[in-house]
Design an enzyme around this catalytic site. Structure first.
Site, mmCIF file in Angstrom:
data_model
loop_
_atom_site.group_PDB
_atom_site.id
_atom_site.type_symbol
_atom_site.label_atom_id
_atom_site.label_comp_id
_atom_site.label_asym_id
_atom_site.label_seq_id
_atom_site.Cartn_x
_atom_site.Cartn_y
_atom_site.Cartn_z
ATOM 1 N N SER A 29 0.827 -1.192 0.000
ATOM 2 C CA SER A 29 0.000 0.000 0.000
ATOM 3 C C SER A 29 0.873 1.259 0.000
ATOM 4 O O SER A 29 1.779 1.380 -0.819
ATOM 5 C CB SER A 29 -0.952 -0.035 1.203
ATOM 6 N N ASP B 262 -7.178 -4.726 -7.721
ATOM 7 C CA ASP B 262 -6.825 -3.741 -6.691
ATOM 8 C C ASP B 262 -6.878 -2.315 -7.237
ATOM 9 O O ASP B 262 -6.188 -1.971 -8.201
ATOM 10 C CB ASP B 262 -5.423 -4.066 -6.168
ATOM 11 N N HIS C 66 -7.202 -5.318 -2.453
ATOM 12 C CA HIS C 66 -6.013 -4.666 -1.889
ATOM 13 C C HIS C 66 -5.505 -5.410 -0.658
ATOM 14 O O HIS C 66 -4.350 -5.217 -0.245
ATOM 15 C CB HIS C 66 -6.343 -3.213 -1.537
#
Length: 632
Positions: free
Chosen positions: A135, A198, A315
């Site tokens: 991330s 994602d 994600h």
């Protein structure tokens, strides 16, 4: 057949990366360390040594996300980094500034001092450093890897290898950053793992979604909550988010991804630019893509087969995808019914791994391009196949290198004539030497030919650098002894002529001295090649003077020292005299050391050379300056 060979380079490169990742524990270990950093080290990073590999994992849960309203702009890298990324800059030629996400740079700089100490402690203990992040931790890992690569290149202190692996990372910088990384041949040091749907890696590319800060903050808050609780199952959890928020985010990003995927000019449509290799994961396996246009199009096609919920939940599923990559890759390699052509087989395997076969894109309202467009009516698998068939490298590196070798043989006479000219200058009665003879040349036919040969050689070597920087030569080209030695001997022979011409024409008065303001880029590249090579060979003490001076910038340093000497004569302020004295004294020690080690050619010490004349003036002036400084 030629088209197939051209496109096949794409799969050769990708298959090497895929095989490497599938056959080593790097991917799984990197994700494990990322998971620990996400759970237990919010706002920080974790250093963990496993055998001879050190993993540095940046948490995806940052106290400051780097995505606040005040930090979302792109910032010129050299404006705020304190010179940490100096090798990426190309000051000698004007070009677009390297820009990176301001918030991500801010996060990196907050970690840098401590990270630098910890990396120094790892030297000698590990062979490799893997910088990784999930991330928001991804771009911080990328910046950290860039800094470490720059640091190791500048210091040459360690042969430690550097690899950056990110998971679901937003993009970091602009096209100039992409070009600089290509120029340094560092693309292979970066591997960005992106799961099929994602939204995060696609999130910051476009102005419209970036301007909608509440959507981004809501997604970050949701993801941070899930990362802090690894036992939580992501499937269905996104139902806690408002449906209109998920739909708006999905439609906004997918709409802009479609525009970008079909854009002829990527630079005009995206502030951010991918660099390195992208590994797109599905439960069927993974495909590796390096070409920027292909990265954007695969991003679009994969997301277009998803939904608002899965693009948010994906994600958080990198553990599942990473765990299946090796197994599914091997399964795909053993598949039956593949085409006979190795290229077509590569395309088929890539499509199988991407899980894009027999898929149709979702219908999203208000698309800029109607789904009735003929290109978009195609099946996703067809679009994906066309994308993968784009020649990532529209060249054949080995053939390009072979052609260069042929061209190199043809320019040998040009260099030989310059060597002959130097020998004539060294034997001349005027005792000026090679450098000064060319600087004060009178326009003879011989000097005209030497000058023309200088330009012809420069044209050849500039073409070599052009191919090299655009990755059109083999990846190990800059490690080949033939090219390193040939470029180095060319530099030692010809750069003194470049310097002589620069000062002959008074360019230093217009643009500044040669070293900082006039040196052609090719010589800086050759310096880098030779610096790496010189670490691998043992230096032997010379018994006689060199045929050419071993520092190709020697005469440029003489010119600068001559100016310092003139300034000392005319200067009245003692502080400034002290500064100039220090510079002149440093140059004298440098020159004497070269002479002592016999690393200069004999013409340096000729009676009427620029260096000998400088020494005479310095010996005359030195006692007076010493007295003046001692009185002070």
């Amino acid at each position: 057949m030629e088209a197939e060979s051209s496109c096949q380079n794409n799969f050769e490169t990708s298959e090497i990366l895929a095989t490497f990742l599938a056959s080593t524990p790097l991917l799984e270990e990197a994700w494990k360390v990322c998971s620990i950093a996400n759970t237990g080290f919010p706002g920080l990073y974790l250093v963990q040594q496993i055998g001879t590999v050190a993993y540095v994992a940046f948490s995806g849960r940052q106290v400051e996300s780097g995505l606040e309203q005040s930090c979302r702009n792109l910032l010129p890298l050299d404006a705020a980094d304190g010179g940490l990324f100096a090798p990426l800059y190309r000051y000698s030629q004007p070009e677009e500034p390297i820009r990176v996400h301001q918030g991500m740079l801010k996060l990196f700089l907050s970690f840098h001092s401590r990270l630098q100490i910890q990396i120094a402690e790892l030297v000698g203990k590990v062979n490799s450093v893997v910088l990784t992040g999930h991330s928001i931790g991804g771009p911080v890992a990328s910046l950290s890897a860039l800094w470490l690569l720059c640091h190791l290149q500048s210091t040459m202190s360690s042969p430690m290898s550097v690899l950056c692996i990110t998971f679901g990372s937003p993009m970091l910088g602009n096209e100039a950053l992409h070009r600089s990384i290509l120029r340094q041949r560092w693309g292979g040091n970066f591997c960005h793992v992106v799961s099929k749907h994602d939204i995060m890696p696609r999130l910051l590319i476009f102005t419209e979604i970036v301007n909608n800060i509440p959507i981004i903050q809501s997604l970050l808050h949701f993801w941070n909550f899930c990362m802090a609780s690894p036992h939580v199952i992501a499937d269905g959890l996104s139902s806690q988010l408002p449906q209109d928020l998920k739909t708006n985010a999905f439609q906004c990003v997918l709409k802009d991804m479609q525009v970008l995927a079909h854009a002829e000019d990527l630079s005009a449509n995206s502030l951010f630019w991918p660099f390195g290799g992208y590994v797109f994961c599905s439960l069927e396996g993974a495909i590796c893509v390096e070409n920027s246009a292909s990265v954007f199009r695969i991003m679009y096609l994969m997301m277009a087969t998803g939904s608002p919920s899965c693009c948010i939940e994906d994600h958080l599923k990198y553990g599942d995808y990473v765990g299946s990559v090796s197994k599914q890759f091997l399964k795909a390699k053993n598949g039956d019914g593949l085409p006979d052509s190795s290229f077509e087989a590569g395309v088929a395997l890539a499509l199988q791994s991407s899980d894009l076969t027999d898929k149709e894109p979702v219908q999203v309202q208000d698309f800029c391009f109607s789904m009735q467009n003929s290109n978009l009516r195609k099946n996703v698998a067809v679009l994906a196949k066309e994308c993968l068939q784009m020649g990532q490298n529209d060249h054949r590196p080995n053939l390009a290198a072979a052609n260069l070798a042929i061209r190199l043989s043809k320019i040998v006479p040009f260099r030989a004539e310059i060597e002959w000219y130097k020998a004539c200058c060294d034997k001349a009665d005027d005792q000026m030497g090679y450098y000064d003879c060319f600087k004060y040349r009178t326009g003879s036919k011989r000097e005209f030919r030497v000058n023309m040969n200088r330009h012809k050689l420069a044209s050849f070597w500039d073409s070599v650098i052009g191919l090299y920087e655009n990755n059109k030569l083999p990846h190990d080209f800059d490690t080949k002894g033939k090219w390193i030695n040939t470029s180095h001997s060319y530099k030692l022979l010809v750069e003194p002529l470049e310097i002589a011409d620069y000062y002959r024409n008074g360019k230093h008065r217009e643009s500044g001295h040669y070293i900082k303001n006039g040196r052609p880029w090719r010589y800086e590249i050759f310096d880098k090649w030779w610096k790496i090579r010189s670490l691998q060979i043992e230096e032997k003490k010379r018994s006689k003077f060199a045929s050419v001076t071993q520092d190709s910038l020697f005469w440029a340093k003489v010119e600068e020292a001559s100016e310092w000497l003139e300034n000392v004569r005319s200067e009245s302020e003692l502080t400034r005299i002290n500064q100039l004295w220090h510079e002149v004294d440093k140059f004298e020690k440098y020159a004497m050391k070269l002479i002592e080690n016999k690393e200069v050619s004999e013409d340096v010490m000729f009676k009427n050379s620029s260096f000998s004349r400088w020494m005479e003036k310095w010996k005359e002036l030195k006692p007076h300056i010493q007295i003046l400084i001692e009185k002070d």
